[in-house]
Design an enzyme around this catalytic site. Structure first.
Site, PDB file in Angstrom:
ATOM      1  N   GLU A  20      -5.409  -4.869  10.352  1.00 31.65           N
ATOM      2  CA  GLU A  20      -4.403  -3.830  10.575  1.00 31.65           C
ATOM      3  C   GLU A  20      -4.682  -3.104  11.893  1.00 31.65           C
ATOM      4  O   GLU A  20      -5.499  -2.169  11.922  1.00 31.65           O
ATOM      5  CB  GLU A  20      -4.430  -2.816   9.429  1.00 31.65           C
ATOM      6  N   GLY A  39       2.671   2.297  10.699  1.00 29.32           N
ATOM      7  CA  GLY A  39       3.639   3.386  10.540  1.00 29.32           C
ATOM      8  C   GLY A  39       4.318   3.778  11.837  1.00 29.32           C
ATOM      9  O   GLY A  39       4.992   4.804  11.914  1.00 29.32           O
ATOM     10  N   ASN A  41       0.882  -1.171   0.000  1.00 28.72           N
ATOM     11  CA  ASN A  41       0.000   0.000   0.000  1.00 28.72           C
ATOM     12  C   ASN A  41       0.913   1.212   0.000  1.00 28.72           C
ATOM     13  O   ASN A  41       1.507   1.543   1.022  1.00 28.72           O
ATOM     14  CB  ASN A  41      -0.893  -0.010   1.252  1.00 28.72           C
ATOM     15  N   HIS A  43      -9.366   1.305   4.699  1.00 22.89           N
ATOM     16  CA  HIS A  43      -8.098   1.496   5.420  1.00 22.89           C
ATOM     17  C   HIS A  43      -8.304   2.457   6.591  1.00 22.89           C
ATOM     18  O   HIS A  43      -9.083   3.401   6.494  1.00 22.89           O
ATOM     19  CB  HIS A  43      -7.027   2.033   4.475  1.00 22.89           C
ATOM     20  N   GLU A  86      -6.606   4.796   7.662  1.00 21.41           N
ATOM     21  CA  GLU A  86      -6.338   6.215   7.368  1.00 21.41           C
ATOM     22  C   GLU A  86      -7.548   6.868   6.692  1.00 21.41           C
ATOM     23  O   GLU A  86      -7.815   8.042   6.894  1.00 21.41           O
ATOM     24  CB  GLU A  86      -5.062   6.338   6.513  1.00 21.41           C
TER      25      GLU A  86
HETATM   26  P1  13P Z   1       3.151   0.331   7.607  1.00 20.56           P
HETATM   27  O1  13P Z   1       3.652  -0.971   7.021  1.00 20.56           O
HETATM   28  O2  13P Z   1       3.909   1.524   7.120  1.00 20.56           O
HETATM   29  O3  13P Z   1       3.026   0.251   9.092  1.00 20.56           O
HETATM   30  O4  13P Z   1       1.667   0.509   7.035  1.00 20.56           O
HETATM   31  C1  13P Z   1       0.782  -0.538   7.123  1.00 20.56           C
HETATM   32  C2  13P Z   1      -0.434  -0.183   6.356  1.00 20.56           C
HETATM   33  O5  13P Z   1      -1.176   0.712   6.720  1.00 20.56           O
HETATM   34  C3  13P Z   1      -0.697  -0.936   5.126  1.00 20.56           C
HETATM   35  O6  13P Z   1      -1.972  -0.647   4.653  1.00 20.56           O
END
Ligand code: 13P
Length: 255
Positions: A170, A176, A13, A98, A100
């Site tokens: 997730e 992140g 992603n 997601h 976010e």
């Molecule tokens: P990271 O691998 O940067 O923690 O992100 C995970 C993510 O949100 C994948 O959709």
């Protein structure tokens, strides 16, 4: 059926990273490193990069996905992209729900359900994201929350359509942040998801479902996470932007 009969899926992603030129460079860097992969390899890129990504991925085993889609087919929705538009240019996958999108753009379980419907109707395969915030984990409501997110998102999805659903667990606190869920924590929640899918669609369909873990998965921790019985792949953010790191995760999934 067990894990060995499910195809592992490693998806990048890219989030809001890379322009079209950089996209071509990254796909070209990844392609030779993953060509022997014994798992599905997907790169989900910003809308503006999709055409370049499709072109660069031609003749490779890398499939291209989008990071979102709108639920209407067309109309007065300034700034939005429909699932049909994605399908029309040859996109096969789309990430939906997601965290976010949920956190920064007002995505709710109901809009996730509508987007899943639109994506399936357009013939796309959905990577559906679910997961809890840290406070929710600390309150001990992770399982209930993830069950609910999964149930609502799958509302109206038939058993046949479930074949075009991948679920990504997730935990928001692991995204992140460099804080990965332990392999046990990841497996536990992936198993809860499989259980709720089993209640809705029966054990065979649940056993056939690919469930990914996402959240700071990287070259160093992929082996341990992917060895768990209910973790069938990964949705990778940061590490998907580095060809060698992404390829190392693909290799771990190919074992
Ligand atoms: P990271 O691998 O940067 O923690 O992100 C995970 C993510 O949100 C994948 O959709």
């Amino acid at each position: 059926m067990d894990k060995n009969l499910r195809k592992a899926v490693i998806a990048g992603n890219w989030k809001m990273n890379k322009n079209p030129k950089e996209t071509v460079e990254l796909i070209q860097a990844i392609a030779p490193l993953v060509k022997e992969a014994d798992c599905d390899v997907i790169a989900c890129t910003p809308y503006i990069d999709l055409t370049a990504a499709l072109e660069a991925a031609k003749g490779t085993n890398i499939k291209i996905g989008a990071e979102n889609c709108h639920w209407e087919k067309s109309g007065a929705y300034t700034g939005e992209i429909s699932a049909d538009m994605l399908a029309a240019i040859g996109i096969e996958y789309v990430i939906i729900g997601h965290s976010e999108r949920r956190t920064y753009f007002g995505e709710t379980d109901e809009t996730v359900q509508k987007r899943v419907r639109a994506a399936l109707d357009a013939g796309l395969t959905v990577i559906l994201c679910v997961g809890e915030y840290l406070e929710q984990r600390e309150q001990g409501i992770t399982d209930e929350l993830v069950r609910l997110q999964t149930k609502i998102a799958l509302g109206g999805v038939s058993a046949d359509e479930l074949k075009r659903i991948i679920i990504a667990y997730e935990p928001v606190w692991a995204i992140g942040t460099g804080k990965t869920a332990t392999a046990e924590q990841a497996n536990e929640v992936c198993a809860v998801i499989r259980q709720v899918v089993g209640e809705l669609y029966g054990a065979d369909n649940a056993n056939a479902l690919t469930i990914q873990y996402g959240g700071s998965m990287n070259a160093a921790n992929a082996d341990e996470l992917l060895a768990k019985p209910d973790v069938d792949g990964g949705l990778i953010g940061g590490a998907s932007l580095k060809a060698e790191d992404f390829a190392a995760i693909v290799k771990a999934a190919s074992k």
